[in-house]
Design an enzyme around this catalytic site. Structure first.
Site, PDB file in Angstrom:
ATOM      1  N   HIS A  99       3.875   2.649  12.525  1.00  0.00           N
ATOM      2  CA  HIS A  99       2.952   3.743  12.871  1.00  0.00           C
ATOM      3  C   HIS A  99       3.566   4.761  13.837  1.00  0.00           C
ATOM      4  O   HIS A  99       2.851   5.334  14.662  1.00  0.00           O
ATOM      5  CB  HIS A  99       1.641   3.194  13.472  1.00  0.00           C
ATOM      6  N   ASP A 154       6.253   0.703   6.568  1.00  0.00           N
ATOM      7  CA  ASP A 154       4.808   0.464   6.413  1.00  0.00           C
ATOM      8  C   ASP A 154       4.214   1.551   5.525  1.00  0.00           C
ATOM      9  O   ASP A 154       3.750   2.543   6.037  1.00  0.00           O
ATOM     10  CB  ASP A 154       4.148   0.437   7.787  1.00  0.00           C
ATOM     11  N   GLU A 170      -4.973   1.735   2.706  1.00  0.00           N
ATOM     12  CA  GLU A 170      -5.017   0.514   3.523  1.00  0.00           C
ATOM     13  C   GLU A 170      -5.245   0.874   4.986  1.00  0.00           C
ATOM     14  O   GLU A 170      -6.009   0.234   5.688  1.00  0.00           O
ATOM     15  CB  GLU A 170      -3.711  -0.285   3.374  1.00  0.00           C
ATOM     16  N   GLU A 171      -4.552   1.934   5.442  1.00  0.00           N
ATOM     17  CA  GLU A 171      -4.494   2.191   6.878  1.00  0.00           C
ATOM     18  C   GLU A 171      -5.825   2.583   7.499  1.00  0.00           C
ATOM     19  O   GLU A 171      -6.158   2.106   8.576  1.00  0.00           O
ATOM     20  CB  GLU A 171      -3.455   3.283   7.184  1.00  0.00           C
ATOM     21  N   HIS A 226       0.822  -1.216   0.000  1.00  0.00           N
ATOM     22  CA  HIS A 226       0.000   0.000   0.000  1.00  0.00           C
ATOM     23  C   HIS A 226       0.859   1.270   0.000  1.00  0.00           C
ATOM     24  O   HIS A 226       1.861   1.349   0.690  1.00  0.00           O
ATOM     25  CB  HIS A 226      -1.031   0.002   1.128  1.00  0.00           C
ATOM     26  N   ASP A 244       3.520  -6.471   3.122  1.00  0.00           N
ATOM     27  CA  ASP A 244       3.112  -5.428   4.074  1.00  0.00           C
ATOM     28  C   ASP A 244       3.466  -5.839   5.500  1.00  0.00           C
ATOM     29  O   ASP A 244       2.729  -5.568   6.433  1.00  0.00           O
ATOM     30  CB  ASP A 244       1.599  -5.147   3.935  1.00  0.00           C
TER      31      ASP A 244
HETATM   32 ZN    ZN Z   1       0.852  -1.604   6.206  1.00  0.00          ZN
END
Ligand code: ZN
Length: 454
Positions: free
Chosen positions: A417, A286, A320-321, A274, A348
């Site tokens: 994140h 990520d 995606e998130e 993503h 991912d």
């Molecule tokens: Zn991800």
């Protein structure tokens, strides 16, 4: 009536034959091609340079942000420049959540700024913030036991990391549980096994049956400290101010580029990750690393002059998130072609030491993949694990497309994140090896004489 023995045997032979044929193929012709791809991937740091350009130039890429759309524009332009086929952005409407200004402070027993990140999707607080006593709990069950003490308070879930799947429940559902007990806000201990006082953001949800309360993550260190203060009988008061809000959906795009198959162009091997990220760090692990691994794999296959029997399609899914709208839109926009999707491969899980691939599909397909991963032995990436997939390919897997995940092993959840998810956390050698893994897997599955069975 029982089928005659000859028919049963014929059926058995038919089900065995594809893997036998592939065994012969992989044993005789694919090792040299696999080695060429691996050599080409390991030759330089081209993939890492591309990743660093993407992450340094555009930064983090939250859905609805200008940065994400500019990054997508750049990817499409580079893919066209590289001569990849059918390069396009497929439109997707995505949610737009804006963090705004935010701040958390310990007020009692001593003034202290608490590093924090509001959770994606959270509402904000009133301008003056929410100031309230804190009730620290260790689990949802613990909150239920002391529910009458939660009214009017800020509930802090201090739940140490065990696995992502288990611990993330508190990030996702903490606000609902806190509101159900009458709390005015929810705090969660960041979801990660190790911390240098780094808060982790991530998605959260509300339930229409209870009021929405603001929700944020604080660091593991601070969550543990507030817990110790409570255990010593001290009163703990926190002030939380958040300017978070949700705005109207905006248009984004799934990035698509292909290498058209020479015999069965309609049959597709899909791979990707993503393009969007949270609005912290650079979203390097990520999931820019996963997207670049797939993209570079496609570029290398083309650069070596290889054209497989079937089409290889790279997709950089959007959103995606905080919505999964990219994966859902891909399923709907390609609904008519899904029976022609041979397999979908997602990267991912971060780019660390190579392990292999996870797979979800039939036993006959697994038997063939066991042969294919042997081509990755020299990368130490020849494991075939049970259970493959990924958030973005989940929707098409539900429609019957076999799914694979690219698997590496490392400290993904240290960075995930956070503001620390920057390109320096990606080892150029690991990324090059990931490119090689993706290139070999995609090429062989797109080229082998018999299509991977479902
Ligand atoms: Zn991800």
């Amino acid at each position: 009536m029982r089928a005659p023995l000859s028919l049963v045997l014929a059926a058995a032979i038919l089900t065995i034959r594809p893997s036998d044929r592939l065994s012969a193929q992989t044993a005789q012709s694919y090792p040299s091609t696999a080695n060429r791809l691996i050599d080409a991937a390991l030759r330089d740091s081209a993939a890492w340079q591309k990743l660093a350009r993407l992450t340094d130039t555009f930064g983090h890429r939250l859905s609805g942000s200008e940065a994400l759309e500019r990054a997508i524009d750049w990817m499409l332009a580079e893919m066209r420049r590289e001569g990849l086929d059918s390069v396009r952005g497929e439109p997707v409407m995505v949610p737009r959540w804006v963090r705004g200004e935010e701040r958390a402070e310990l007020v009692v027993p001593r003034p202290l700024r608490l590093p924090m990140l509001g959770l994606g999707g959270s509402i904000g607080t009133p301008r003056e913030g929410v100031t309230a006593e804190v009730l620290v709990v260790s689990s949802f069950a613990d909150l239920e036991r002391q529910a009458e003490r939660a009214r009017g308070k800020i509930v802090l879930f201090d739940v140490p990391f065990t696995s992502y799947g288990a611990t993330v429940q508190y990030r996702g559902n903490g606000a609902v549980a806190a509101a159900r007990a009458g709390a005015v806000a929810a705090l969660v201990r960041s979801v990660g096994p190790y911390s240098l006082r780094t808060p982790h953001t991530g998605g959260m949800g509300y339930d229409a049956s209870v009021p929405k309360v603001p929700a944020a993550a604080i660091t593991s260190e601070d969550a543990a400290m507030l817990h110790r203060m409570q255990d010593r009988g001290e009163r703990v008061v926190v002030r939380l101010r958040m300017g978070a809000r949700s705005e109207a959906d905006v248009q984004s795009r799934n990035v698509v580029a292909e290498l058209r198959g020479r015999e069965h162009p309609e049959q597709v091997v899909v791979m990707g990750g993503h393009t969007d990220s949270w609005d912290v760090g650079q979203g390097a692990q990520d999931d820019a690393g996963g997207v670049v691994a797939a993209w570079e794999a496609l570029r290398l296959i083309k650069a070596l002059g290889l054209q497989p029997r079937r089409t290889i399609r790279v997709v950089g899914w959007t959103n995606e998130e905080n919505g999964l709208r990219g994966g859902l839109a891909y399923r709907d926009q390609h609904a008519a072609e899904l029976t022609d999707h041979v397999v979908a491969i997602e990267s991912d899980g971060g780019i660390f030491k190579p392990v292999g691939f996870g797979f979800t599909g039939s036993d006959s397909a697994r038997a063939i993949l066991r042969e294919v991963v042997r081509l990755l032995e020299r990368l130490d990436a020849d494991s075939l694990l049970a259970g493959g997939g990924g958030a973005d390919i989940g929707p098409i897997m539900q429609r019957g497309v076999p799914g694979m995940s690219h698997v590496t092993e490392g400290d993904y959840f240290w960075y995930h994140h956070t503001d620390a998810d920057t390109v320096d956390k990606v080892d150029p050698r690991d990324l090059a090896r990931s490119v090689a893994m993706m290139a070999v897997m995609a090429y062989v599955l797109a080229d082998m004489p018999t299509r991977l069975p479902r």
